[in-house]
Design an enzyme around this catalytic site. Structure first.
Site, PDB file in Angstrom:
ATOM      1  N   THR A  56     -11.559   0.837  -7.782  1.00  8.42           N
ATOM      2  CA  THR A  56     -10.501   0.154  -8.198  1.00  8.42           C
ATOM      3  C   THR A  56     -10.366  -0.960  -9.980  1.00  8.42           C
ATOM      4  OG1 THR A  56     -10.899   0.188  -6.144  1.00  8.42           O
ATOM      5  CG2 THR A  56      -9.012  -1.821  -7.448  1.00  8.42           C
TER       6      THR A  56
ATOM      7  N   GLN B 240       0.864  -1.483  -0.036  1.00 15.65           N
ATOM      8  CA  GLN B 240      -0.445  -0.015   0.105  1.00 15.65           C
ATOM      9  C   GLN B 240       0.708   1.010   0.247  1.00 15.65           C
ATOM     10  OE1 GLN B 240      -3.880  -0.234   0.728  1.00 15.65           O
ATOM     11  NE2 GLN B 240      -3.872   1.233  -0.521  1.00 15.65           N
TER      12      GLN B 240
ATOM     13  N   ASP C 169     -11.691  -3.119   2.202  1.00 16.28           N
ATOM     14  CA  ASP C 169     -10.879  -4.074   1.544  1.00 16.28           C
ATOM     15  C   ASP C 169     -12.356  -5.780   1.414  1.00 16.28           C
ATOM     16  OD1 ASP C 169      -7.587  -4.679   0.824  1.00 16.28           O
ATOM     17  OD2 ASP C 169      -8.448  -6.659   1.634  1.00 16.28           O
TER      18      ASP C 169
ATOM     19  N   LYS D 283      -2.883  -0.251   7.403  1.00 14.43           N
ATOM     20  CA  LYS D 283      -3.983  -1.830   6.762  1.00 14.43           C
ATOM     21  C   LYS D 283      -3.807  -2.091   7.302  1.00 14.43           C
ATOM     22  CE  LYS D 283      -5.671  -3.630   2.773  1.00 14.43           C
ATOM     23  NZ  LYS D 283      -5.525  -3.167   1.674  1.00 14.43           N
TER      24      LYS D 283
ATOM     25  N   LYS E 153       2.106   1.697  -3.423  1.00 13.97           N
ATOM     26  CA  LYS E 153       1.042   2.651  -4.043  1.00 13.97           C
ATOM     27  C   LYS E 153       0.175   3.286  -3.804  1.00 13.97           C
ATOM     28  CE  LYS E 153      -2.361  -0.488  -4.080  1.00 13.97           C
ATOM     29  NZ  LYS E 153      -3.349  -2.270  -3.415  1.00 13.97           N
TER      30      LYS E 153
HETATM   31  P1  NDP Z   1     -14.683  -8.280  -2.296  1.00  9.71           P
HETATM   32  O1  NDP Z   1     -15.240  -9.002  -0.748  1.00  9.71           O
HETATM   33  O2  NDP Z   1     -15.885  -7.467  -2.563  1.00  9.71           O
HETATM   34  O3  NDP Z   1     -14.312  -9.170  -2.855  1.00  9.71           O
HETATM   35  C1  NDP Z   1     -13.085 -10.318  -2.893  1.00  9.71           C
HETATM   36  C2  NDP Z   1     -13.559 -11.529  -4.357  1.00  9.71           C
HETATM   37  O4  NDP Z   1     -12.731 -12.662  -4.318  1.00  9.71           O
HETATM   38  C3  NDP Z   1     -14.953 -12.166  -3.387  1.00  9.71           C
HETATM   39  O5  NDP Z   1     -15.260 -12.741  -5.131  1.00  9.71           O
HETATM   40  C4  NDP Z   1     -14.484 -13.326  -2.720  1.00  9.71           C
HETATM   41  O6  NDP Z   1     -14.919 -14.694  -2.904  1.00  9.71           O
HETATM   42  C5  NDP Z   1     -12.888 -14.096  -4.152  1.00  9.71           C
HETATM   43  N1  NDP Z   1     -11.790 -14.828  -3.142  1.00  9.71           N
HETATM   44  C6  NDP Z   1     -11.851 -13.674  -1.226  1.00  9.71           C
HETATM   45  N2  NDP Z   1     -10.859 -14.874  -0.937  1.00  9.71           N
HETATM   46  C7  NDP Z   1     -10.869 -15.866  -1.907  1.00  9.71           C
HETATM   47  C8  NDP Z   1      -9.985 -17.131  -1.563  1.00  9.71           C
HETATM   48  N3  NDP Z   1      -9.406 -16.918  -0.960  1.00  9.71           N
HETATM   49  N4  NDP Z   1     -10.081 -17.504  -2.988  1.00  9.71           N
HETATM   50  C9  NDP Z   1     -10.687 -17.224  -4.045  1.00  9.71           C
HETATM   51  N5  NDP Z   1     -11.728 -16.430  -4.846  1.00  9.71           N
HETATM   52  C10 NDP Z   1     -11.877 -15.709  -3.382  1.00  9.71           C
HETATM   53  O7  NDP Z   1     -12.829  -7.161  -1.705  1.00  9.71           O
HETATM   54  P2  NDP Z   1     -12.281  -6.873  -2.545  1.00  9.71           P
HETATM   55  O8  NDP Z   1     -12.780  -7.178  -4.332  1.00  9.71           O
HETATM   56  O9  NDP Z   1     -12.433  -5.197  -2.650  1.00  9.71           O
HETATM   57  O10 NDP Z   1     -11.265  -6.876  -2.946  1.00  9.71           O
HETATM   58  C11 NDP Z   1     -10.426  -7.891  -3.668  1.00  9.71           C
HETATM   59  C12 NDP Z   1      -9.106  -8.298  -3.750  1.00  9.71           C
HETATM   60  O11 NDP Z   1      -8.613  -6.556  -4.454  1.00  9.71           O
HETATM   61  C13 NDP Z   1      -8.333  -7.986  -2.940  1.00  9.71           C
HETATM   62  O12 NDP Z   1      -6.654  -8.199  -2.777  1.00  9.71           O
HETATM   63  C14 NDP Z   1      -8.076  -6.889  -2.203  1.00  9.71           C
HETATM   64  O13 NDP Z   1      -7.163  -6.851  -1.468  1.00  9.71           O
HETATM   65  C15 NDP Z   1      -8.265  -6.126  -3.438  1.00  9.71           C
HETATM   66  N6  NDP Z   1      -8.775  -4.592  -3.341  1.00  9.71           N
HETATM   67  C16 NDP Z   1      -9.084  -3.880  -3.315  1.00  9.71           C
HETATM   68  C17 NDP Z   1      -9.535  -2.251  -3.147  1.00  9.71           C
HETATM   69  C18 NDP Z   1     -10.986  -2.041  -3.125  1.00  9.71           C
HETATM   70  O14 NDP Z   1     -11.136  -0.773  -2.851  1.00  9.71           O
HETATM   71  N7  NDP Z   1     -12.345  -2.727  -2.460  1.00  9.71           N
HETATM   72  C19 NDP Z   1      -8.227  -1.379  -3.509  1.00  9.71           C
HETATM   73  C20 NDP Z   1      -7.259  -2.159  -4.526  1.00  9.71           C
HETATM   74  C21 NDP Z   1      -7.144  -3.648  -4.019  1.00  9.71           C
HETATM   75  P3  NDP Z   1     -16.054 -15.411  -1.723  1.00  9.71           P
HETATM   76  O15 NDP Z   1     -17.377 -14.469  -2.118  1.00  9.71           O
HETATM   77  O16 NDP Z   1     -16.384 -16.569  -1.882  1.00  9.71           O
HETATM   78  O17 NDP Z   1     -14.924 -14.953  -0.650  1.00  9.71           O
END
Ligand code: NDP
Length: 460
Positions: free
Chosen positions: A224, A125, A180, A140, A128
């Protein structure tokens, strides 16, 4: 079946003796934190030439200082479920570095959360945030709380319990959390409500990713995912290509994935598959993003439910195998180490031309090496997914001036910021003899900005 992220690829590139010594000392001091070590190693492998060029960094022990968080907070979060049973979770906030501005970074609620995960995320972070050019430091936090299957009332009680402790460490000029994995607008609402109640202050700028009705910014929800696709579009443009007409595979179906899918469609590409932690949906005619929003954001259901509603055109596959689907662009948007060396080899074999990390460190070290060796345009997370935090900084700006910008204006700013990040990475990679290597470009450009600010501020 549950999809388990791979443990990081372990093959190391050689570092010079001094850097190797610093790296090993940090690893010894922070045992059993493999994701943190992985994130460190990637930075160490690319900043060697910068350190060689700047003896003042070595003398001031900048690497050692940057890798040590300014503050690490771990606390108890006791809460009761709907039956009155008591649960105890662990809360974390790692305030990594405030040389460029208040600590800034999301909160993650997921059972896998531990100190090492939060430290890797905080470390990423920091660079970034520096790349965005905005005045924000790096931090974080989160908890090992599992929100899956919990009622609204349980989520609220948990958020209130977490904020009861967290509130003493954060503030608009100190540390500004956001969402997140597992933390979206609903959770931020409960967190902000509790902060406001305890402090008796309507301090909008203390959290970002807020709802529009209570201090949120337009485009933050989309930022994002949209930003990641803009970054990939810029990488393709640098090769005289575009997204138009291309087949894209996205992992995840959460906040980042949904809005990446939406933007790919707006730019003329087609997302043919996406996933959740149980499996993936393959839909050759293109994922229906409006139905996806309804199923995932509104009803909080699974990808298997999406496939059921779409009928015969969409196939749900239980388990892994997403990256074996042939595509030209891959956007891993779920979680760390979800795309390993074998998956990268399959993508390269099937003709992938660009990969943009929507998630943080979704590609293992082996996967990154495979893409770089194959000449795939590879956008690392610190650059490709920086649109979220950049728009959070725009939200802070609007909160500070009691203003509210239009969607169009905010999206235009996001596009400019992503283009600037792309260009900074591209030019820095060139300067350091690694043309087209966005990993080198992002690490060197981010590191230099933080290092220079730290030097200017004395021994901090
Ligand atoms: P959400 O909780 O909205 O979504 C996460 C998604 O990833 C879900 O579809 C989830 O599936 C899947 N997932 C989570 N853990 C696992 C796992 N162990 N194996 C497979 N699939 C998994 O999170 P975000 O979309 O906000 O975040 C996603 C990524 O993006 C993270 O790495 C986060 O750090 C990064 N990020 C997010 C930002 C943001 O603005 N939100 C900014 C920058 C980076 P399920 O529902 O089945 O758990």
């Amino acid at each position: 079946m549950t999809v388990t992220p791979a443990v990081s690829g372990t093959a190391h590139t050689t570092l010079d003796d001094r850097l190797e010594g610093v790296y090993e000392a940090i690893v010894r001091r922070n045992p059993a934190q493999p994701e943190f070590h992985q994130a460190l190693r990637e930075v160490f492998e690319t900043v060697g030439p910068v350190v060689a060029k700047h003896p003042e960094y070595v003398e001031a022990k900048l690497l050692e200082r940057i890798c040590e968080p300014e503050r690490q907070i771990i606390f108890r979060v006791p809460w009761t479920d709907d039956r009155g049973e008591v649960h105890v979770n662990r809360g974390f906030r790692v305030e990594f570095n405030s040389a460029l501005g208040p600590y800034k970074g999301g909160l993650r609620f997921h059972p896998s959360v531990d100190l090492g995960i939060i430290k890797f995320l905080g470390f990423e972070q920091l660079f970034k945030n520096a790349l965005t050019g905005m005045p924000i430091g790096g931090g974080k936090g989160g908890s090992d709380f599992d929100p899956k299957g919990r009622s609204d009332a349980e989520i609220m009680r948990f958020c209130q319990a977490l904020m009861t402790e967290l509130q003493r460490h954060i503030g608009e000029y100190t540390d500004v959390p956001a969402g997140d994995i597992g933390v979206g607008e609903r959770e931020l609402g409960y967190l902000f409500g509790q902060y406001k109640r305890i402090t008796n202050r309507y301090e909008s700028g203390v959290l970002t990713g807020k709802g529009l009705a209570w201090g949120g910014a337009r485009v933050r929800r989309e930022a994002t995912g949209y930003g990641c696709v803009y970054f990939v579009e810029r990488m393709l443009e640098a090769r005289d290509m575009s997204l138009e007409g291309r087949d894209v595979v996205v992992s995840g179906s959460g906040n980042v994935a949904i809005y990446a899918i939406e933007k790919v469609g707006q730019l003329g590409g087609r997302v043919i598959a996406c996933s959740d932690s149980t499996g993936f949906v393959h839909e050759p005619t293109g994922i229906d993003v409006e139905l996806l929003k309804q199923v995932k954001e509104v009803e909080r259901l699974r990808m298997s439910d999406y496939a059921e509603r779409r009928g015969s055109g969409a196939r749900f596959v239980d388990g892994s195998g997403l990256w074996e689907i042939p595509c030209e662009v891959a956007l891993p948007c779920a979680t760390q180490n979800e795309l390993d060396g074998d998956a990268a080899a399959a993508l390269v074999r099937n003709g992938v031309i660009a990969v943009g990390e929507g998630a943080n460190m979704p590609c293992t070290r082996d996967a990154v090496r495979t893409f770089r060796e194959a000449g795939t345009a590879f956008g690392p997370g610190k650059a490709a997914n920086a649109g979220g935090v950049a728009t959070s900084a725009l939200e802070m700006q609007q909160n500070a001036s009691r203003d509210s910008w239009t969607f169009e204006h905010t999206e235009e700013r996001l596009l400019e910021i992503m283009t600037d990040i792309h260009d900074a990475c591209f030019e820095t990679a060139d300067q350091y003899g690694a043309p087209g290597d966005y990993v080198t470009g992002a690490n060197v450009a981010g590191f230099t900005r933080v290092a220079d600010a730290m030097l200017a501020l004395g021994l901090i």
